[in-house]
Design a protein around this motif. Structure first.
Motif, PDB file in Angstrom:
ATOM      1  N   ALA A  84       0.808  -1.223   0.000  1.00 52.01           N
ATOM      2  CA  ALA A  84       0.000   0.000   0.000  1.00 52.01           C
ATOM      3  C   ALA A  84       0.841   1.273   0.000  1.00 52.01           C
ATOM      4  O   ALA A  84       0.460   2.283  -0.602  1.00 52.01           O
ATOM      5  N   SER A  85       1.971   1.261   0.678  1.00 51.55           N
ATOM      6  CA  SER A  85       2.790   2.470   0.765  1.00 51.55           C
ATOM      7  C   SER A  85       3.831   2.573  -0.338  1.00 51.55           C
ATOM      8  O   SER A  85       4.573   3.553  -0.422  1.00 51.55           O
ATOM      9  N   SER A  86       3.913   1.578  -1.211  1.00 49.64           N
ATOM     10  CA  SER A  86       4.902   1.591  -2.286  1.00 49.64           C
ATOM     11  C   SER A  86       4.447   2.501  -3.424  1.00 49.64           C
ATOM     12  O   SER A  86       3.251   2.692  -3.658  1.00 49.64           O
ATOM     13  N   ASP A  87       5.413   3.067  -4.153  1.00 47.91           N
ATOM     14  CA  ASP A  87       5.063   3.875  -5.325  1.00 47.91           C
ATOM     15  C   ASP A  87       4.972   3.029  -6.590  1.00 47.91           C
ATOM     16  O   ASP A  87       4.845   3.565  -7.696  1.00 47.91           O
ATOM     17  N   VAL A  88       5.031   1.713  -6.442  1.00 45.48           N
ATOM     18  CA  VAL A  88       4.821   0.799  -7.563  1.00 45.48           C
ATOM     19  C   VAL A  88       3.329   0.500  -7.677  1.00 45.48           C
ATOM     20  O   VAL A  88       2.699   0.103  -6.697  1.00 45.48           O
ATOM     21  N   VAL A  89       2.758   0.715  -8.845  1.00 42.13           N
ATOM     22  CA  VAL A  89       1.352   0.368  -9.066  1.00 42.13           C
ATOM     23  C   VAL A  89       1.230  -1.145  -9.010  1.00 42.13           C
ATOM     24  O   VAL A  89       2.002  -1.867  -9.646  1.00 42.13           O
ATOM     25  N   CYS A  90       0.266  -1.630  -8.249  1.00 43.77           N
ATOM     26  CA  CYS A  90       0.151  -3.069  -8.014  1.00 43.77           C
ATOM     27  C   CYS A  90      -0.913  -3.715  -8.891  1.00 43.77           C
ATOM     28  O   CYS A  90      -2.020  -3.187  -9.046  1.00 43.77           O
ATOM     29  N   GLY A  91      -0.571  -4.863  -9.449  1.00 40.75           N
ATOM     30  CA  GLY A  91      -1.528  -5.697 -10.151  1.00 40.75           C
ATOM     31  C   GLY A  91      -1.484  -7.090  -9.560  1.00 40.75           C
ATOM     32  O   GLY A  91      -0.471  -7.496  -8.979  1.00 40.75           O
ATOM     33  N   ILE A  92      -2.579  -7.824  -9.663  1.00 48.14           N
ATOM     34  CA  ILE A  92      -2.609  -9.204  -9.188  1.00 48.14           C
ATOM     35  C   ILE A  92      -3.021 -10.113 -10.343  1.00 48.14           C
ATOM     36  O   ILE A  92      -4.016  -9.880 -11.015  1.00 48.14           O
ATOM     37  N   SER A  93      -2.194 -11.118 -10.574  1.00 45.41           N
ATOM     38  CA  SER A  93      -2.450 -12.088 -11.639  1.00 45.41           C
ATOM     39  C   SER A  93      -3.324 -13.199 -11.086  1.00 45.41           C
ATOM     40  O   SER A  93      -2.962 -13.861 -10.113  1.00 45.41           O
ATOM     41  N   LEU A  94      -4.479 -13.405 -11.715  1.00 44.07           N
ATOM     42  CA  LEU A  94      -5.489 -14.331 -11.192  1.00 44.07           C
ATOM     43  C   LEU A  94      -5.778 -15.456 -12.171  1.00 44.07           C
ATOM     44  O   LEU A  94      -5.917 -15.241 -13.383  1.00 44.07           O
ATOM     45  N   ARG A  95      -5.902 -16.664 -11.612  1.00 39.87           N
ATOM     46  CA  ARG A  95      -6.286 -17.831 -12.389  1.00 39.87           C
ATOM     47  C   ARG A  95      -7.619 -18.326 -11.877  1.00 39.87           C
ATOM     48  O   ARG A  95      -7.726 -18.798 -10.743  1.00 39.87           O
ATOM     49  N   GLY A  96      -8.634 -18.212 -12.697  1.00 37.91           N
ATOM     50  CA  GLY A  96      -9.963 -18.643 -12.305  1.00 37.91           C
ATOM     51  C   GLY A  96     -10.675 -19.317 -13.446  1.00 37.91           C
ATOM     52  O   GLY A  96     -10.326 -19.119 -14.620  1.00 37.91           O
ATOM     53  N   ALA A  97     -11.697 -20.099 -13.116  1.00 38.27           N
ATOM     54  CA  ALA A  97     -12.388 -20.889 -14.140  1.00 38.27           C
ATOM     55  C   ALA A  97     -13.793 -20.381 -14.440  1.00 38.27           C
ATOM     56  O   ALA A  97     -14.515 -21.019 -15.210  1.00 38.27           O
ATOM     57  N   SER A  98     -14.189 -19.258 -13.842  1.00 39.29           N
ATOM     58  CA  SER A  98     -15.533 -18.737 -14.109  1.00 39.29           C
ATOM     59  C   SER A  98     -15.547 -17.230 -13.892  1.00 39.29           C
ATOM     60  O   SER A  98     -14.754 -16.695 -13.099  1.00 39.29           O
ATOM     61  N   PRO A  99     -16.434 -16.519 -14.573  1.00 38.46           N
ATOM     62  CA  PRO A  99     -16.550 -15.069 -14.370  1.00 38.46           C
ATOM     63  C   PRO A  99     -16.828 -14.711 -12.915  1.00 38.46           C
ATOM     64  O   PRO A  99     -16.265 -13.738 -12.392  1.00 38.46           O
TER      65      PRO A  99
END
Length: 379
Positions: free
Chosen positions: A89-104
Protein backbone atom coordinates in the motif's frame (compact mmCIF):
# COMPACT_ATOMS: atom_id res chain seq x y z
CA UNK A 1 12.89 18.67 -12.97
CA UNK A 2 10.68 16.45 -15.14
CA UNK A 3 8.33 14.20 -13.20
CA UNK A 4 7.11 10.78 -14.30
CA UNK A 5 3.69 12.06 -15.31
CA UNK A 6 5.20 14.53 -17.73
CA UNK A 7 8.03 12.24 -18.85
CA UNK A 8 5.98 9.13 -19.69
CA UNK A 9 2.32 10.09 -19.33
CA UNK A 10 1.28 6.61 -18.23
CA UNK A 11 -1.74 6.45 -15.94
CA UNK A 12 -2.91 3.03 -14.73
CA UNK A 13 -5.60 2.48 -12.12
CA UNK A 14 -5.72 6.27 -11.61
CA UNK A 15 -2.05 6.35 -10.61
CA UNK A 16 0.99 7.74 -12.38
CA UNK A 17 3.36 4.95 -13.41
CA UNK A 18 6.86 6.20 -12.62
CA UNK A 19 8.64 4.09 -15.25
CA UNK A 20 7.49 1.80 -18.09
CA UNK A 21 9.39 -1.11 -16.52
CA UNK A 22 7.11 -3.86 -15.18
CA UNK A 23 7.66 -6.91 -13.00
CA UNK A 24 5.66 -9.82 -14.43
CA UNK A 25 4.08 -12.46 -12.22
CA UNK A 26 5.71 -15.84 -11.60
CA UNK A 27 3.54 -18.31 -9.68
CA UNK A 28 4.95 -19.18 -6.28
CA UNK A 29 7.64 -16.49 -6.57
CA UNK A 30 6.37 -12.95 -7.12
CA UNK A 31 4.65 -11.64 -4.00
CA UNK A 32 4.74 -8.35 -2.09
CA UNK A 33 8.16 -9.04 -0.59
CA UNK A 34 9.58 -9.78 -4.05
CA UNK A 35 8.25 -6.49 -5.40
CA UNK A 36 9.34 -4.39 -2.42
CA UNK A 37 12.89 -5.65 -2.83
CA UNK A 38 12.85 -4.30 -6.42
CA UNK A 39 10.57 -1.28 -6.10
CA UNK A 40 13.19 1.38 -6.85
CA UNK A 41 13.15 0.68 -10.58
CA UNK A 42 9.68 -0.77 -11.28
CA UNK A 43 6.62 1.23 -12.18
CA UNK A 44 4.08 -1.59 -12.16
CA UNK A 45 4.22 -5.12 -10.75
CA UNK A 46 1.93 -8.11 -11.01
CA UNK A 47 2.03 -10.42 -8.01
CA UNK A 48 0.89 -13.98 -8.44
CA UNK A 49 -0.39 -15.92 -10.19
CA UNK A 50 -3.03 -16.81 -7.65
CA UNK A 51 -5.62 -19.55 -8.08
CA UNK A 52 -8.97 -18.18 -6.95
CA UNK A 53 -11.52 -20.99 -7.10
CA UNK A 54 -11.79 -24.73 -6.42
CA UNK A 55 -10.83 -25.94 -9.93
CA UNK A 56 -7.73 -23.75 -10.17
CA UNK A 57 -6.66 -24.31 -6.56
CA UNK A 58 -6.79 -28.05 -7.21
CA UNK A 59 -4.75 -27.50 -10.38
CA UNK A 60 -2.19 -25.48 -8.41
CA UNK A 61 -1.89 -28.32 -5.89
CA UNK A 62 -1.33 -30.80 -8.72
CA UNK A 63 1.33 -28.60 -10.35
CA UNK A 64 3.15 -28.08 -7.05
CA UNK A 65 3.04 -31.77 -6.18
CA UNK A 66 4.98 -32.59 -9.35
CA UNK A 67 7.94 -30.71 -7.91
CA UNK A 68 8.68 -28.94 -11.19
CA UNK A 69 7.11 -25.57 -10.37
CA UNK A 70 6.21 -23.47 -7.37
CA UNK A 71 2.67 -22.32 -6.65
CA UNK A 72 0.96 -20.15 -4.06
CA UNK A 73 -1.14 -22.61 -2.02
CA UNK A 74 -3.89 -21.71 0.48
CA UNK A 75 -7.47 -22.51 1.38
CA UNK A 76 -8.88 -19.02 0.80
CA UNK A 77 -7.28 -16.49 -1.56
CA UNK A 78 -8.97 -13.38 -0.12
CA UNK A 79 -7.07 -13.01 3.19
CA UNK A 80 -3.82 -13.87 1.40
CA UNK A 81 -4.38 -11.16 -1.20
CA UNK A 82 -5.54 -8.64 1.40
CA UNK A 83 -2.27 -9.15 3.27
CA UNK A 84 -0.19 -8.78 0.11
CA UNK A 85 -1.97 -5.60 -0.98
CA UNK A 86 -1.60 -4.12 2.50
CA UNK A 87 2.14 -4.72 2.34
CA UNK A 88 2.31 -2.85 -0.99
CA UNK A 89 0.00 0.00 0.00
CA UNK A 90 2.79 2.47 0.77
CA UNK A 91 4.90 1.59 -2.29
CA UNK A 92 5.06 3.88 -5.32
CA UNK A 93 4.82 0.80 -7.56
CA UNK A 94 1.35 0.37 -9.07
CA UNK A 95 0.15 -3.07 -8.01
CA UNK A 96 -1.53 -5.70 -10.15
CA UNK A 97 -2.61 -9.20 -9.19
CA UNK A 98 -2.45 -12.09 -11.64
CA UNK A 99 -5.49 -14.33 -11.19
CA UNK A 100 -6.29 -17.83 -12.39
CA UNK A 101 -9.96 -18.64 -12.31
CA UNK A 102 -12.39 -20.89 -14.14
CA UNK A 103 -15.53 -18.74 -14.11
CA UNK A 104 -16.55 -15.07 -14.37
CA UNK A 105 -18.02 -15.17 -10.87
CA UNK A 106 -14.70 -16.29 -9.39
CA UNK A 107 -13.02 -13.14 -10.70
CA UNK A 108 -15.93 -10.88 -9.76
CA UNK A 109 -15.93 -12.22 -6.21
CA UNK A 110 -12.26 -11.34 -5.75
CA UNK A 111 -12.84 -7.85 -7.13
CA UNK A 112 -15.78 -7.31 -4.79
CA UNK A 113 -13.68 -8.41 -1.83
CA UNK A 114 -10.60 -6.32 -2.65
CA UNK A 115 -12.00 -3.29 -4.48
CA UNK A 116 -9.96 -0.94 -6.63
CA UNK A 117 -6.62 -1.30 -4.81
CA UNK A 118 -5.05 -3.20 -7.69
CA UNK A 119 -5.12 -3.95 -11.40
CA UNK A 120 -6.79 -7.33 -11.99
CA UNK A 121 -4.90 -9.41 -14.52
CA UNK A 122 -6.65 -12.38 -16.06
CA UNK A 123 -4.04 -15.07 -16.55
CA UNK A 124 -4.81 -16.38 -20.02
CA UNK A 125 -1.14 -17.22 -20.34
CA UNK A 126 -0.42 -20.27 -18.18
CA UNK A 127 0.13 -23.39 -20.27
CA UNK A 128 0.44 -25.91 -17.44
CA UNK A 129 -1.83 -28.84 -18.35
CA UNK A 130 -3.73 -29.02 -15.02
CA UNK A 131 -4.55 -25.31 -15.18
CA UNK A 132 -5.71 -25.49 -18.81
CA UNK A 133 -7.80 -28.57 -18.01
CA UNK A 134 -9.42 -26.61 -15.18
CA UNK A 135 -10.63 -24.02 -17.70
CA UNK A 136 -8.02 -21.34 -16.99
CA UNK A 137 -4.78 -20.07 -18.52
CA UNK A 138 -4.41 -20.83 -22.21
CA UNK A 139 -7.91 -22.31 -22.21
CA UNK A 140 -9.16 -18.75 -22.62
CA UNK A 141 -6.99 -18.16 -25.68
CA UNK A 142 -8.42 -21.19 -27.41
CA UNK A 143 -11.93 -20.26 -26.24
CA UNK A 144 -12.15 -16.46 -26.40
CA UNK A 145 -15.92 -16.66 -26.02
CA UNK A 146 -15.21 -17.79 -22.44
CA UNK A 147 -12.73 -14.93 -21.89
CA UNK A 148 -15.19 -12.18 -22.79
CA UNK A 149 -17.60 -12.76 -19.84
CA UNK A 150 -14.63 -12.86 -17.43
CA UNK A 151 -13.49 -9.42 -18.61
CA UNK A 152 -17.04 -8.12 -18.42
CA UNK A 153 -17.56 -9.51 -14.92
CA UNK A 154 -14.47 -7.69 -13.65
CA UNK A 155 -15.37 -4.44 -15.40
CA UNK A 156 -18.83 -4.63 -13.84
CA UNK A 157 -17.05 -4.29 -10.48
CA UNK A 158 -15.46 -1.02 -11.60
CA UNK A 159 -11.85 -2.21 -11.62
CA UNK A 160 -8.93 -1.91 -14.03
CA UNK A 161 -8.48 -5.08 -16.09
CA UNK A 162 -5.41 -6.52 -17.77
CA UNK A 163 -5.35 -9.70 -19.84
CA UNK A 164 -2.07 -11.58 -20.16
CA UNK A 165 -1.83 -13.58 -23.36
CA UNK A 166 0.71 -15.68 -25.20
CA UNK A 167 0.89 -15.09 -28.95
CA UNK A 168 0.52 -17.96 -31.38
CA UNK A 169 -2.13 -19.81 -29.35
CA UNK A 170 -5.34 -18.09 -30.44
CA UNK A 171 -6.53 -18.60 -33.99
CA UNK A 172 -5.82 -14.93 -34.78
CA UNK A 173 -4.00 -12.67 -32.32
CA UNK A 174 -5.30 -9.53 -34.03
CA UNK A 175 -8.88 -10.72 -33.66
CA UNK A 176 -8.15 -11.68 -30.06
CA UNK A 177 -6.83 -8.17 -29.32
CA UNK A 178 -10.00 -6.65 -30.77
CA UNK A 179 -12.12 -9.06 -28.72
CA UNK A 180 -10.31 -8.12 -25.53
CA UNK A 181 -10.76 -4.42 -26.34
CA UNK A 182 -14.42 -4.87 -27.20
CA UNK A 183 -15.08 -6.72 -23.96
CA UNK A 184 -13.84 -3.71 -21.99
CA UNK A 185 -10.30 -4.55 -20.86
CA UNK A 186 -7.80 -1.77 -20.24
CA UNK A 187 -4.46 -3.53 -20.78
CA UNK A 188 -3.06 -6.36 -22.90
CA UNK A 189 0.06 -7.97 -21.47
CA UNK A 190 1.68 -9.82 -24.36
CA UNK A 191 4.18 -12.65 -24.10
CA UNK A 192 5.64 -12.44 -27.59
CA UNK A 193 7.46 -15.79 -27.37
CA UNK A 194 9.70 -15.86 -30.48
CA UNK A 195 7.32 -13.84 -32.65
CA UNK A 196 9.15 -10.54 -32.22
CA UNK A 197 8.05 -7.04 -33.13
CA UNK A 198 5.96 -7.92 -36.18
CA UNK A 199 3.36 -9.57 -33.96
CA UNK A 200 3.51 -6.67 -31.51
CA UNK A 201 2.88 -4.20 -34.33
CA UNK A 202 -0.16 -6.22 -35.45
CA UNK A 203 -1.65 -6.04 -31.97
CA UNK A 204 -0.92 -2.30 -31.67
CA UNK A 205 -2.65 -1.75 -35.00
CA UNK A 206 -5.70 -3.70 -33.81
CA UNK A 207 -6.63 -1.90 -30.58
CA UNK A 208 -6.02 1.25 -28.53
CA UNK A 209 -5.35 -0.49 -25.22
CA UNK A 210 -2.25 -0.10 -23.08
CA UNK A 211 0.20 -2.76 -24.24
CA UNK A 212 2.84 -4.40 -22.06
CA UNK A 213 5.41 -6.37 -24.06
CA UNK A 214 7.04 -9.40 -22.44
CA UNK A 215 9.76 -11.91 -23.34
CA UNK A 216 13.50 -11.65 -22.81
CA UNK A 217 13.57 -7.85 -22.79
CA UNK A 218 16.79 -7.50 -20.84
CA UNK A 219 18.68 -4.77 -22.71
CA UNK A 220 17.78 -1.20 -23.54
CA UNK A 221 18.05 -1.91 -27.27
CA UNK A 222 15.41 -4.64 -26.93
CA UNK A 223 13.28 -2.36 -24.80
CA UNK A 224 13.37 0.44 -27.35
CA UNK A 225 12.61 -2.05 -30.12
CA UNK A 226 9.43 -3.07 -28.32
CA UNK A 227 8.45 0.50 -27.51
CA UNK A 228 9.03 1.63 -31.09
CA UNK A 229 6.72 -1.11 -32.43
CA UNK A 230 3.74 -0.39 -30.22
CA UNK A 231 4.41 -1.22 -26.57
CA UNK A 232 3.69 1.26 -23.80
CA UNK A 233 5.60 -0.72 -21.18
CA UNK A 234 7.84 -3.78 -21.05
CA UNK A 235 7.84 -6.53 -18.42
CA UNK A 236 10.41 -8.91 -17.02
CA UNK A 237 9.92 -12.19 -15.21
CA UNK A 238 12.97 -14.38 -14.56
CA UNK A 239 15.31 -11.47 -15.26
CA UNK A 240 13.52 -9.02 -12.96
CA UNK A 241 16.64 -8.56 -10.84
CA UNK A 242 17.61 -5.15 -9.52
CA UNK A 243 20.53 -4.76 -11.90
CA UNK A 244 18.45 -5.33 -15.04
CA UNK A 245 15.52 -3.25 -13.81
CA UNK A 246 17.86 -0.38 -12.92
CA UNK A 247 19.51 -0.52 -16.35
CA UNK A 248 16.20 -0.29 -18.22
CA UNK A 249 14.76 2.36 -15.93
CA UNK A 250 17.85 4.58 -16.06
CA UNK A 251 18.20 4.35 -19.84
CA UNK A 252 14.54 5.00 -20.65
CA UNK A 253 14.49 8.05 -18.37
CA UNK A 254 17.58 9.38 -20.15
CA UNK A 255 16.04 8.68 -23.55
CA UNK A 256 12.71 10.29 -22.64
CA UNK A 257 14.36 13.41 -21.27
CA UNK A 258 16.38 13.79 -24.47
CA UNK A 259 13.91 12.71 -27.15
CA UNK A 260 10.61 13.91 -25.69
CA UNK A 261 8.59 10.82 -26.64
CA UNK A 262 9.82 7.74 -24.81
CA UNK A 263 8.04 5.18 -27.01
CA UNK A 264 8.06 7.02 -30.30
CA UNK A 265 7.35 4.63 -33.18
CA UNK A 266 9.55 3.91 -36.12
CA UNK A 267 8.36 5.73 -39.19
CA UNK A 268 5.71 3.91 -41.18
CA UNK A 269 8.00 3.37 -44.16
CA UNK A 270 10.52 1.71 -41.84
CA UNK A 271 8.11 -0.76 -40.28
CA UNK A 272 6.43 1.42 -37.68
CA UNK A 273 2.92 0.92 -36.31
CA UNK A 274 0.02 3.24 -37.05
CA UNK A 275 1.04 5.74 -34.38
CA UNK A 276 3.68 6.69 -36.97
CA UNK A 277 1.00 8.36 -39.10
CA UNK A 278 1.95 11.44 -37.09
CA UNK A 279 5.28 11.51 -38.99
CA UNK A 280 3.92 10.84 -42.49
CA UNK A 281 3.89 13.43 -45.25
CA UNK A 282 0.99 14.34 -47.52
CA UNK A 283 -0.53 11.27 -49.24
CA UNK A 284 0.70 12.18 -52.70
CA UNK A 285 2.96 9.28 -53.66
CA UNK A 286 2.97 5.51 -53.58
CA UNK A 287 4.33 4.50 -50.19
CA UNK A 288 3.15 2.52 -47.14
CA UNK A 289 0.92 5.45 -46.12
CA UNK A 290 -1.68 4.85 -48.82
CA UNK A 291 -2.47 1.18 -48.03
CA UNK A 292 -2.30 1.92 -44.30
CA UNK A 293 -4.98 4.59 -44.60
CA UNK A 294 -7.12 2.15 -46.56
CA UNK A 295 -6.72 -0.47 -43.82
CA UNK A 296 -7.84 1.93 -41.09
CA UNK A 297 -10.78 3.17 -43.14
CA UNK A 298 -9.58 6.71 -43.74
CA UNK A 299 -9.46 8.49 -47.07
CA UNK A 300 -6.49 10.58 -48.12
CA UNK A 301 -8.59 13.71 -47.77
CA UNK A 302 -9.82 12.76 -44.29
CA UNK A 303 -6.26 12.12 -43.17
CA UNK A 304 -5.02 15.46 -44.48
CA UNK A 305 -7.91 17.36 -42.88
CA UNK A 306 -7.50 15.52 -39.58
CA UNK A 307 -3.82 16.40 -39.27
CA UNK A 308 -4.20 20.04 -40.27
CA UNK A 309 -7.14 20.58 -37.93
CA UNK A 310 -5.31 18.85 -35.08
CA UNK A 311 -2.24 21.12 -35.29
CA UNK A 312 -4.16 24.36 -35.79
CA UNK A 313 -3.05 26.88 -33.20
CA UNK A 314 0.04 24.86 -32.25
CA UNK A 315 3.70 25.28 -33.29
CA UNK A 316 3.25 22.37 -35.69
CA UNK A 317 0.92 24.45 -37.86
CA UNK A 318 3.79 26.58 -39.14
CA UNK A 319 6.70 25.72 -41.35
CA UNK A 320 6.25 27.36 -44.78
CA UNK A 321 9.72 26.26 -45.83
CA UNK A 322 9.11 22.57 -45.10
CA UNK A 323 8.26 20.15 -47.89
CA UNK A 324 4.49 20.55 -47.52
CA UNK A 325 4.27 23.89 -45.78
CA UNK A 326 3.65 22.66 -42.25
CA UNK A 327 5.48 20.74 -39.52
CA UNK A 328 2.37 18.53 -39.37
CA UNK A 329 3.87 16.58 -42.29
CA UNK A 330 7.44 16.37 -41.01
CA UNK A 331 9.29 13.23 -39.91
CA UNK A 332 10.79 12.29 -36.55
CA UNK A 333 13.93 13.95 -35.31
CA UNK A 334 16.06 10.82 -35.73
CA UNK A 335 15.67 11.23 -39.51
CA UNK A 336 17.94 13.91 -41.01
CA UNK A 337 16.04 16.83 -42.56
CA UNK A 338 17.57 20.27 -43.05
CA UNK A 339 14.21 21.91 -43.79
CA UNK A 340 12.59 20.60 -40.61
CA UNK A 341 15.58 21.49 -38.47
CA UNK A 342 15.86 24.96 -40.03
CA UNK A 343 12.18 25.57 -39.28
CA UNK A 344 12.52 24.36 -35.70
CA UNK A 345 15.48 26.68 -35.20
CA UNK A 346 13.65 29.64 -36.73
CA UNK A 347 10.61 29.05 -34.52
CA UNK A 348 12.68 28.40 -31.41
CA UNK A 349 11.06 25.01 -31.01
CA UNK A 350 13.34 22.45 -29.33
CA UNK A 351 13.38 18.98 -30.87
CA UNK A 352 12.16 17.51 -27.58
CA UNK A 353 9.09 19.78 -27.65
CA UNK A 354 8.53 18.98 -31.33
CA UNK A 355 8.42 15.27 -30.49
CA UNK A 356 6.06 15.89 -27.57
CA UNK A 357 3.71 17.69 -29.93
CA UNK A 358 4.01 14.87 -32.45
CA UNK A 359 2.96 12.48 -29.69
CA UNK A 360 -0.14 14.58 -29.03
CA UNK A 361 -0.92 14.55 -32.76
CA UNK A 362 -0.50 10.78 -32.79
CA UNK A 363 -2.95 10.43 -29.92
CA UNK A 364 -5.49 12.48 -31.86
CA UNK A 365 -5.05 10.27 -34.92
CA UNK A 366 -5.34 7.10 -32.83
CA UNK A 367 -8.48 8.48 -31.22
CA UNK A 368 -10.00 8.92 -34.65
CA UNK A 369 -9.00 5.43 -35.83
CA UNK A 370 -10.25 3.69 -32.68
CA UNK A 371 -13.23 5.92 -32.03
CA UNK A 372 -15.65 3.02 -32.16
CA UNK A 373 -15.18 -0.40 -30.62
CA UNK A 374 -15.56 -3.38 -32.97
CA UNK A 375 -19.10 -3.98 -34.19
CA UNK A 376 -19.11 -7.46 -32.66
CA UNK A 377 -18.80 -6.08 -29.11
CA UNK A 378 -20.91 -8.08 -26.73
CA UNK A 379 -23.69 -6.20 -24.96
Amino acid sequence: MTDAGERFGIIINDRVVKTPVVIASMAGIVDAAYVLARQAHAGLAFIGGYAIDAPTMAAAQEIASSGDRKEFLYNDPVPVLEKELAALASSDVVCGISLRGASPESFAAIARALGTKAVYEIDAHCRQAPMVAAGAGEYYLKNPDKLVPVIQALKAEGVTVSVKIRVGIAADDRALARTIWAAGADIIHVDLMDAGTAKLRQIRNSCPLIIIANNSITTFDKMRDMLSHGADLVSLARKSDNETLALLDTEIVKYADTDGWYNSPKQLCRGGDIRALTFCCMPVKECPLIPTLAKVGMTNEEYAKLKLNAVEGTPLAGGPHTCFGSLAWCCKTSSPCMFRDMTLAQEGLPKKEYMRLKRELSETIMGRIFHDVPSDRSS
